[in-house]
Enzyme design. Structure first.
Site, short mmCIF file in Angstrom:
data_model
loop_
_atom_site.label_atom_id
_atom_site.label_comp_id
_atom_site.label_asym_id
_atom_site.label_seq_id
_atom_site.Cartn_x
_atom_site.Cartn_y
_atom_site.Cartn_z
N ARG A 16 0.83 -1.20 0.00
CA ARG A 16 0.00 0.00 0.00
C ARG A 16 0.87 1.25 0.00
O ARG A 16 0.56 2.25 -0.64
CB ARG A 16 -0.97 0.00 1.18
CG ARG A 16 -1.75 1.31 1.28
CD ARG A 16 -3.01 1.28 2.13
NE ARG A 16 -3.04 0.38 3.25
CZ ARG A 16 -2.32 0.55 4.38
NH1 ARG A 16 -1.53 1.58 4.54
NH2 ARG A 16 -2.40 -0.34 5.35
N TYR A 76 -17.61 16.44 -16.41
CA TYR A 76 -17.95 15.02 -16.52
C TYR A 76 -18.98 14.65 -15.46
O TYR A 76 -18.87 15.06 -14.31
CB TYR A 76 -16.67 14.21 -16.37
CG TYR A 76 -16.87 12.73 -16.19
CD1 TYR A 76 -17.37 11.95 -17.23
CD2 TYR A 76 -16.55 12.10 -15.00
CE1 TYR A 76 -17.54 10.59 -17.08
CE2 TYR A 76 -16.72 10.73 -14.84
CZ TYR A 76 -17.22 9.99 -15.88
OH TYR A 76 -17.38 8.64 -15.72
N ASP A 89 -8.32 18.46 -15.25
CA ASP A 89 -8.61 17.11 -15.74
C ASP A 89 -8.16 17.04 -17.19
O ASP A 89 -8.77 17.65 -18.07
CB ASP A 89 -10.12 16.84 -15.59
CG ASP A 89 -10.49 15.39 -15.92
OD1 ASP A 89 -9.78 14.76 -16.74
OD2 ASP A 89 -11.49 14.90 -15.37
C1 LIG Z 1 -14.00 8.80 -17.24
C2 LIG Z 1 -13.67 10.15 -16.75
C3 LIG Z 1 -13.43 10.38 -15.38
C4 LIG Z 1 -13.59 9.27 -14.35
O1 LIG Z 1 -12.64 8.28 -14.46
P1 LIG Z 1 -12.88 6.76 -14.00
O2 LIG Z 1 -11.59 6.11 -14.32
O3 LIG Z 1 -14.04 6.24 -14.78
O4 LIG Z 1 -13.17 6.79 -12.54
C5 LIG Z 1 -13.06 11.65 -15.00
N1 LIG Z 1 -12.96 12.66 -15.88
C6 LIG Z 1 -13.20 12.48 -17.19
C7 LIG Z 1 -13.06 13.63 -18.12
C8 LIG Z 1 -13.56 11.23 -17.67
O5 LIG Z 1 -13.81 11.05 -18.98
#
Ligand SMILES: *Cc1c(COP(=O)(O)O)cnc(C)c1O
Length: 395
Positions: free
Chosen positions: A54, A106, A178
């Site tokens: 971990r 998202y 993001d």
């Molecule tokens: C899919 C996605 C997420 C979430 O990711 P997961 O791996 O499904 O938890 C977050 N931000 C964006 C822009 C995404 O397309």
């Protein structure tokens, strides 16, 4: 890491070769997969580099290092999903901290932020980040964290990372971007002033639709260390196998992005010229409202797009029933092309009001364009579009 892949190499080289031939035991060219949960101490009170899985794992750490280098960051943490990556950042905030997020982020991101806000763990403000005046106004409430998502999911709106970061940081906030939709191959938010980059590595970084994982990359070394500590505290760690698969996927990141983008541009042009389509959202098209900003801020336009069908929901139903070569599924960023209907799939949990607010119409269709031959994609698309134009079956 391997003497053969020094950090000053080009990003393409980092992706293709980081950690290659670094195995001391047998000289394995492909980095080994370490599954062990625990590690033998060298002796009494003498831990080695790793003691417990971990806290750290050689496979996970190698992948995190490669991703950190691709983003130009000081370090990274690999989490069990993209959502867990965001929650890693959220969970470290002091109770009641204000988080400023885009109104069209998202759907899963919005669900997580709202769930944390409903429990009074954070305060949340959702704002249209294309409107600088509104954004600057929100900064007067002293947010701790500003989340930026560009291009946005599913409307591909592009916002100015450098301008927003400057404003946010002057107001004392930290900035996280993001970068899931473009990957570091096409956009490097840390170089534009962000403090953190967030990834659903499930998408383009892994690229083969066989892993759920995420990553947070920090610009600052102390922050990277603190995030790694927090991941150990909360247990939000990616599995060794998922990390290993992700590193394997990373090897072809640049080639995949280039090929998928080339296909995407052709698909977008075809959609734009088609009578069944009323609107195409792809920043690579010159008439996209954010085309100029995307050109400046990004190294490419990526492989994601969405479009609106003339006939609304009945047309969407006919389109997805007849389209070939695009699989009806959530997710994105794999080598295979996918089609999704945000209203009933990825963005269903947002609810009609938030969707309307974000400009996500019921006739909107999202595409993730893959690496298939372009002629097959165009032929499959044409089948769907012709059906979309046809008479409604449910009339
Ligand atoms: C899919 C996605 C997420 C979430 O990711 P997961 O791996 O499904 O938890 C977050 N931000 C964006 C822009 C995404 O397309």
């Amino acid at each position: 890491m391997s003497k053969r892949t020094p950090a000053e190499f080009h990003p393409e080289t980092i992706a293709a070769a980081y950690g290659v031939a670094s195995d001391i035991a047998f000289g394995a060219v492909a980095p080994p997969l370490y599954l062990s949960s625990t590690y033998e101490f060298a002796g009494f009170d003498a831990p080695r580099a790793y003691d417990y899985g971990r806290v750290g794992n050689p496979t996970r750490d190698l992948t995190a290092e490669a991703i950190a280098k691709l983003e130009g960051g000081a370090g990274a943490v690999m989490t069990p999903s993209g959502m867990a990556a965001l929650d890693l950042l959220i969970g470290r905030l002091a109770a009641g901290s204000l988080v400023l997020a885009p109104h069209d982020c998202y759907g899963g991101t919005m669900r997580l932020l709202k769930a944390r806000a409903e429990r009074s763990q954070i305060r949340l403000s959702l704002v249209n980040q294309s409107d600088m005046e509104v954004f600057a106004g929100q900064l007067r409430d002293h947010p701790a964290l500003v989340l930026i998502e560009t291009p946005s999911n599913p409307l591909l709106r592009v916002v100015d990372i450098a301008a927003l970061s400057t404003l946010a940081k002057n107001a004392g906030a930290q900035v996280v971007v993001d970068n899931t939709f473009l990957s570091p191959a096409l956009q490097q938010p840390l170089s534009l002033g962000a403090d953190y980059v967030l990834h659903s590595t499930t998408k383009f970084l892994n690229g083969h639709s066989d892993v759920i994982a995420g990553a947070v990359i920090a610009a600052d070394a102390q922050e990277a260390k603190a995030l790694k500590h927090w991941a150990n505290v909360t247990g939000a760690i990616a599995s060794p196998f998922d990390s290993w698969l992700t590193l394997r996927g990373l090897r072809t990141l640049f080639a995949r992005m280039a090929g998928q983008e080339r296909n995407a541009m052709t698909v977008a042009q075809r959609l734009r010229d088609h009578p069944a389509v009323s609107r195409v959202h792809y920043p690579g098209l010159a008439d996209h409202p954010d085309h100029g900003l995307a050109r400046r801020q990004q190294r490419g336009f990526g492989a994601m797009m969405s479009f609106e069908l003339v006939g609304d929901v009945p047309a969407v139903r006919r389109f997805v029933g007849a389209v070939r070569g695009f699989t009806l599924a959530e997710s994105l960023g794999g080598v295979e092309s996918l089609v999704a209907h945000p209203t009933t799939m990825t963005h269903a949990d947002m609810g009609p009001e938030a969707r309307a607010n974000a400009g996500i119409r019921d006739g909107l269709v999202r595409l993730s364009v893959g690496l298939e031959h372009i002629d097959d994609l165009l032929a499959g698309l044409e089948a769907g579009l012709q059906a979309a134009e046809g008479p409604s079956e449910d009339a």
